[in-house]
Write a protein that holds these residues in place. Structure first.
Motif, PDB file in Angstrom:
ATOM      1  N   LYS A  61       0.717  -1.134   0.011  1.00 39.31           N
ATOM      2  CA  LYS A  61       0.018   0.061  -0.109  1.00 39.31           C
ATOM      3  C   LYS A  61       0.847   1.249  -0.040  1.00 39.31           C
ATOM      4  O   LYS A  61       0.585   2.123  -0.719  1.00 39.31           O
ATOM      5  N   GLY A  62       1.670   1.307   1.091  1.00 40.45           N
ATOM      6  CA  GLY A  62       2.817   2.521   0.919  1.00 40.45           C
ATOM      7  C   GLY A  62       2.079   3.404   2.096  1.00 40.45           C
ATOM      8  O   GLY A  62       0.919   3.439   2.058  1.00 40.45           O
ATOM      9  N   HIS A  63       2.848   3.913   2.841  1.00 39.58           N
ATOM     10  CA  HIS A  63       2.433   4.733   3.703  1.00 39.58           C
ATOM     11  C   HIS A  63       3.550   6.063   4.310  1.00 39.58           C
ATOM     12  O   HIS A  63       4.790   5.730   4.083  1.00 39.58           O
ATOM     13  N   TYR A  64       2.968   7.089   4.856  1.00 41.04           N
ATOM     14  CA  TYR A  64       3.989   7.919   5.734  1.00 41.04           C
ATOM     15  C   TYR A  64       3.705   7.228   7.245  1.00 41.04           C
ATOM     16  O   TYR A  64       3.014   6.472   7.474  1.00 41.04           O
TER      17      TYR A  64
ATOM     18  N   GLY B 172      20.752  -8.179  -0.243  1.00 37.60           N
ATOM     19  CA  GLY B 172      21.682  -7.248   0.287  1.00 37.60           C
ATOM     20  C   GLY B 172      21.664  -5.955   0.596  1.00 37.60           C
ATOM     21  O   GLY B 172      22.324  -5.284   1.236  1.00 37.60           O
ATOM     22  N   THR B 173      20.630  -5.429  -0.224  1.00 34.08           N
ATOM     23  CA  THR B 173      20.404  -4.058  -0.292  1.00 34.08           C
ATOM     24  C   THR B 173      19.882  -3.458   0.872  1.00 34.08           C
ATOM     25  O   THR B 173      18.791  -4.038   1.389  1.00 34.08           O
ATOM     26  N   VAL B 174      20.318  -2.359   1.504  1.00 33.06           N
ATOM     27  CA  VAL B 174      19.968  -1.802   2.761  1.00 33.06           C
ATOM     28  C   VAL B 174      19.451  -0.526   2.230  1.00 33.06           C
ATOM     29  O   VAL B 174      19.849   0.328   1.415  1.00 33.06           O
ATOM     30  N   VAL B 175      18.290  -0.077   2.659  1.00 31.85           N
ATOM     31  CA  VAL B 175      17.548   1.324   2.337  1.00 31.85           C
ATOM     32  C   VAL B 175      17.186   1.993   3.737  1.00 31.85           C
ATOM     33  O   VAL B 175      16.621   1.448   4.401  1.00 31.85           O
ATOM     34  N   TYR B 176      17.787   3.202   3.573  1.00 32.87           N
ATOM     35  CA  TYR B 176      17.405   4.119   4.618  1.00 32.87           C
ATOM     36  C   TYR B 176      16.281   5.169   4.234  1.00 32.87           C
ATOM     37  O   TYR B 176      16.472   5.763   3.144  1.00 32.87           O
ATOM     38  N   VAL B 177      15.144   4.790   4.937  1.00 29.47           N
ATOM     39  CA  VAL B 177      14.082   5.881   4.625  1.00 29.47           C
ATOM     40  C   VAL B 177      14.075   7.083   5.527  1.00 29.47           C
ATOM     41  O   VAL B 177      13.956   6.844   7.023  1.00 29.47           O
ATOM     42  N   PRO B 178      14.425   8.158   5.174  1.00 29.42           N
ATOM     43  CA  PRO B 178      14.646   9.199   6.028  1.00 29.42           C
ATOM     44  C   PRO B 178      13.120   9.642   6.489  1.00 29.42           C
ATOM     45  O   PRO B 178      12.182   9.076   6.143  1.00 29.42           O
ATOM     46  N   PRO B 179      13.350  10.570   7.739  1.00 27.17           N
ATOM     47  CA  PRO B 179      12.094  10.971   8.235  1.00 27.17           C
ATOM     48  C   PRO B 179      11.111  11.887   7.173  1.00 27.17           C
ATOM     49  O   PRO B 179      11.815  12.242   6.264  1.00 27.17           O
ATOM     50  N   TYR B 180       9.959  11.729   7.231  1.00 20.83           N
ATOM     51  CA  TYR B 180       8.864  12.286   6.597  1.00 20.83           C
ATOM     52  C   TYR B 180       8.626  11.858   4.905  1.00 20.83           C
ATOM     53  O   TYR B 180       7.780  12.271   4.373  1.00 20.83           O
ATOM     54  N   TRP B 181       9.275  10.758   4.540  1.00 20.40           N
ATOM     55  CA  TRP B 181       9.321  10.156   3.235  1.00 20.40           C
ATOM     56  C   TRP B 181       8.210   9.053   3.247  1.00 20.40           C
ATOM     57  O   TRP B 181       8.222   7.980   4.090  1.00 20.40           O
ATOM     58  N   ALA B 182       7.203   9.041   2.536  1.00 18.99           N
ATOM     59  CA  ALA B 182       6.432   7.948   2.283  1.00 18.99           C
ATOM     60  C   ALA B 182       7.039   6.608   1.667  1.00 18.99           C
ATOM     61  O   ALA B 182       8.109   7.121   0.902  1.00 18.99           O
ATOM     62  N   HIS B 183       6.706   5.456   1.815  1.00 13.17           N
ATOM     63  CA  HIS B 183       7.710   4.538   1.176  1.00 13.17           C
ATOM     64  C   HIS B 183       6.586   3.187   0.794  1.00 13.17           C
ATOM     65  O   HIS B 183       5.657   3.152   1.389  1.00 13.17           O
ATOM     66  N   ARG B 184       6.892   2.765  -0.381  1.00 15.64           N
ATOM     67  CA  ARG B 184       6.102   1.691  -0.849  1.00 15.64           C
ATOM     68  C   ARG B 184       7.270   0.681  -1.452  1.00 15.64           C
ATOM     69  O   ARG B 184       8.000   1.320  -2.289  1.00 15.64           O
ATOM     70  N   THR B 185       6.899  -0.234  -1.335  1.00 20.91           N
ATOM     71  CA  THR B 185       7.771  -1.414  -2.107  1.00 20.91           C
ATOM     72  C   THR B 185       7.236  -2.181  -3.278  1.00 20.91           C
ATOM     73  O   THR B 185       5.830  -2.252  -3.106  1.00 20.91           O
ATOM     74  N   VAL B 186       8.272  -2.387  -4.375  1.00 23.44           N
ATOM     75  CA  VAL B 186       7.298  -2.843  -5.634  1.00 23.44           C
ATOM     76  C   VAL B 186       8.328  -4.335  -5.968  1.00 23.44           C
ATOM     77  O   VAL B 186       9.520  -4.365  -5.799  1.00 23.44           O
TER      78      VAL B 186
ATOM     79  N   ALA C 117       6.212   4.892  15.172  1.00 25.56           N
ATOM     80  CA  ALA C 117       6.177   5.391  14.089  1.00 25.56           C
ATOM     81  C   ALA C 117       4.856   5.451  13.546  1.00 25.56           C
ATOM     82  O   ALA C 117       4.081   6.449  12.958  1.00 25.56           O
ATOM     83  N   GLY C 118       4.147   4.425  13.629  1.00 25.19           N
ATOM     84  CA  GLY C 118       2.671   4.163  13.216  1.00 25.19           C
ATOM     85  C   GLY C 118       2.677   4.152  11.685  1.00 25.19           C
ATOM     86  O   GLY C 118       3.662   4.374  11.170  1.00 25.19           O
ATOM     87  N   HIS C 119       1.313   4.004  11.072  1.00 17.94           N
ATOM     88  CA  HIS C 119       1.296   3.928   9.718  1.00 17.94           C
ATOM     89  C   HIS C 119       0.165   4.963   9.206  1.00 17.94           C
ATOM     90  O   HIS C 119      -0.942   4.961   9.802  1.00 17.94           O
ATOM     91  N   ASP C 120       0.414   5.970   8.470  1.00 18.91           N
ATOM     92  CA  ASP C 120      -0.636   6.804   7.983  1.00 18.91           C
ATOM     93  C   ASP C 120      -0.718   6.403   6.333  1.00 18.91           C
ATOM     94  O   ASP C 120      -0.157   6.727   5.574  1.00 18.91           O
TER      95      ASP C 120
ATOM     96  N   LYS D  13      -3.440   6.470   0.111  1.00 12.39           N
ATOM     97  CA  LYS D  13      -4.604   5.843  -0.398  1.00 12.39           C
ATOM     98  C   LYS D  13      -5.448   6.753  -1.433  1.00 12.39           C
ATOM     99  O   LYS D  13      -5.967   6.476  -2.459  1.00 12.39           O
ATOM    100  N   GLY D  14      -5.537   7.742  -1.109  1.00 15.44           N
ATOM    101  CA  GLY D  14      -6.457   8.886  -1.740  1.00 15.44           C
ATOM    102  C   GLY D  14      -5.760   9.524  -3.026  1.00 15.44           C
ATOM    103  O   GLY D  14      -6.241   9.666  -3.954  1.00 15.44           O
ATOM    104  N   LYS D  15      -4.417   9.706  -2.882  1.00 17.03           N
ATOM    105  CA  LYS D  15      -3.409  10.353  -4.101  1.00 17.03           C
ATOM    106  C   LYS D  15      -2.675   9.511  -4.599  1.00 17.03           C
ATOM    107  O   LYS D  15      -2.142   9.616  -6.036  1.00 17.03           O
ATOM    108  N   GLY D  16      -2.053   8.327  -4.137  1.00 17.97           N
ATOM    109  CA  GLY D  16      -1.139   7.491  -4.847  1.00 17.97           C
ATOM    110  C   GLY D  16       0.336   7.999  -4.839  1.00 17.97           C
ATOM    111  O   GLY D  16       0.524   9.106  -4.019  1.00 17.97           O
ATOM    112  N   PHE D  17       1.228   7.556  -5.351  1.00 18.14           N
ATOM    113  CA  PHE D  17       2.438   8.248  -5.704  1.00 18.14           C
ATOM    114  C   PHE D  17       2.584   8.766  -7.061  1.00 18.14           C
ATOM    115  O   PHE D  17       1.888   8.746  -7.926  1.00 18.14           O
ATOM    116  N   SER D  18       3.515   9.876  -7.025  1.00 20.92           N
ATOM    117  CA  SER D  18       3.647  10.598  -8.551  1.00 20.92           C
ATOM    118  C   SER D  18       4.123   9.661  -9.351  1.00 20.92           C
ATOM    119  O   SER D  18       3.987  10.166 -10.682  1.00 20.92           O
ATOM    120  N   LYS D  19       4.707   8.652  -9.154  1.00 18.22           N
ATOM    121  CA  LYS D  19       5.208   7.796 -10.200  1.00 18.22           C
ATOM    122  C   LYS D  19       4.716   6.522 -10.196  1.00 18.22           C
ATOM    123  O   LYS D  19       4.290   6.045  -9.144  1.00 18.22           O
TER     124      LYS D  19
END
Ligand code: F6R
Ligand code: FE2
Length: 189
Positions: A86-89, A125-139, A156-159, A164-170
């Motif tokens: 789904k992806g979330h902030y 093996g890839t490590v991803v750092y998700v910085p504060p304030y970024w929404a994130h979705r895996t594909v 942290a919680g999930h927003d 859900k309303g707007k999706g991602f720009s890509k």
């Protein structure tokens, strides 16, 4: 002072399963309105496949503590758009997160509240750092389950609402046998 007991658990690196974790299953029907091609979505809904499963070890929502979870994201597409989470902030938007890819192929789509998107390919093996304030979705861009571990603050919680309303720009799609990250024609800031 009451101290919590440390825990050690094993991730099955082939299946992503953590025994005794809280299991969450997301089927295609849980992702209504998320994919661009609504006709392809309705067609695939007849089988209502499992899109992903999460195995989470979670603590009380307190500052300073940590949760962790594996996700098993199955291969598949709706139209030419690859299966995704789904992806979330985070509800506490400044909470960061670490992902570690275990099996399969995929990537992470990240986005700021202003709609600036980034795509980070992930392989074992890839490590991803998700910085504060970024929404994130895996594909999942491969043809086997894409399995990864996420470690995140317990408060942290999930927003999900904004995504859900707007999706991602890509969008991450298959085009001519390749993985392409394209502009989402339905995106509006
Ligand atoms: O980012 C986190 C936790 O902060 C992951 O554990 C995801 O929760 C999981 O990969 C499922 O994705 P969503 O359905 O939550 O977007
Ligand atoms: Fe997260």
């Amino acid at each position: 002072m009451e101290y919590k007991a440390p825990i050690g658990v094993k991730i099955d690196l082939e299946t992503g399963v953590i025994l005794d974790a809280k299991k969450l299953v997301r089927r295609l029907s849980d992702l209504k309105g998320y994919f661009l091609d609504e006709k392809a979505y309705e067609e695939l809904l007849k089988d209502d496949p499992v899109v992903y499963e999460v195995y989470a070890i979670e603590q009380e929502e307190k500052d300073g503590d940590l949760n962790f979870a594996t996700t098993v994201l199955y291969p598949g597409k709706v139209g030419n758009e690859f299966f995704f989470t789904k992806g979330h902030y985070h509800s506490k938007a400044d909470r960061a997160e670490i992902y570690y890819a275990i099996k399969g192929r995929g990537g992470m789509l990240l986005q700021t509240p202003e709609g600036k998107a980034e795509w980070i390919p992930m392989e074992p093996g890839t490590v991803v750092y998700v910085p504060p304030y970024w929404a994130h979705r895996t594909v999942n861009t491969g043809d086997e389950p894409f399995i990864f571990l996420a470690i995140y603050p317990a408060d942290a919680g999930h927003d999900y609402g904004s995504i859900k309303g707007k999706g991602f720009s890509k969008l991450v799609v298959e085009a001519d046998g390749d993985v392409k990250v394209i502009d989402n024609p339905k995106w509006k800031v």
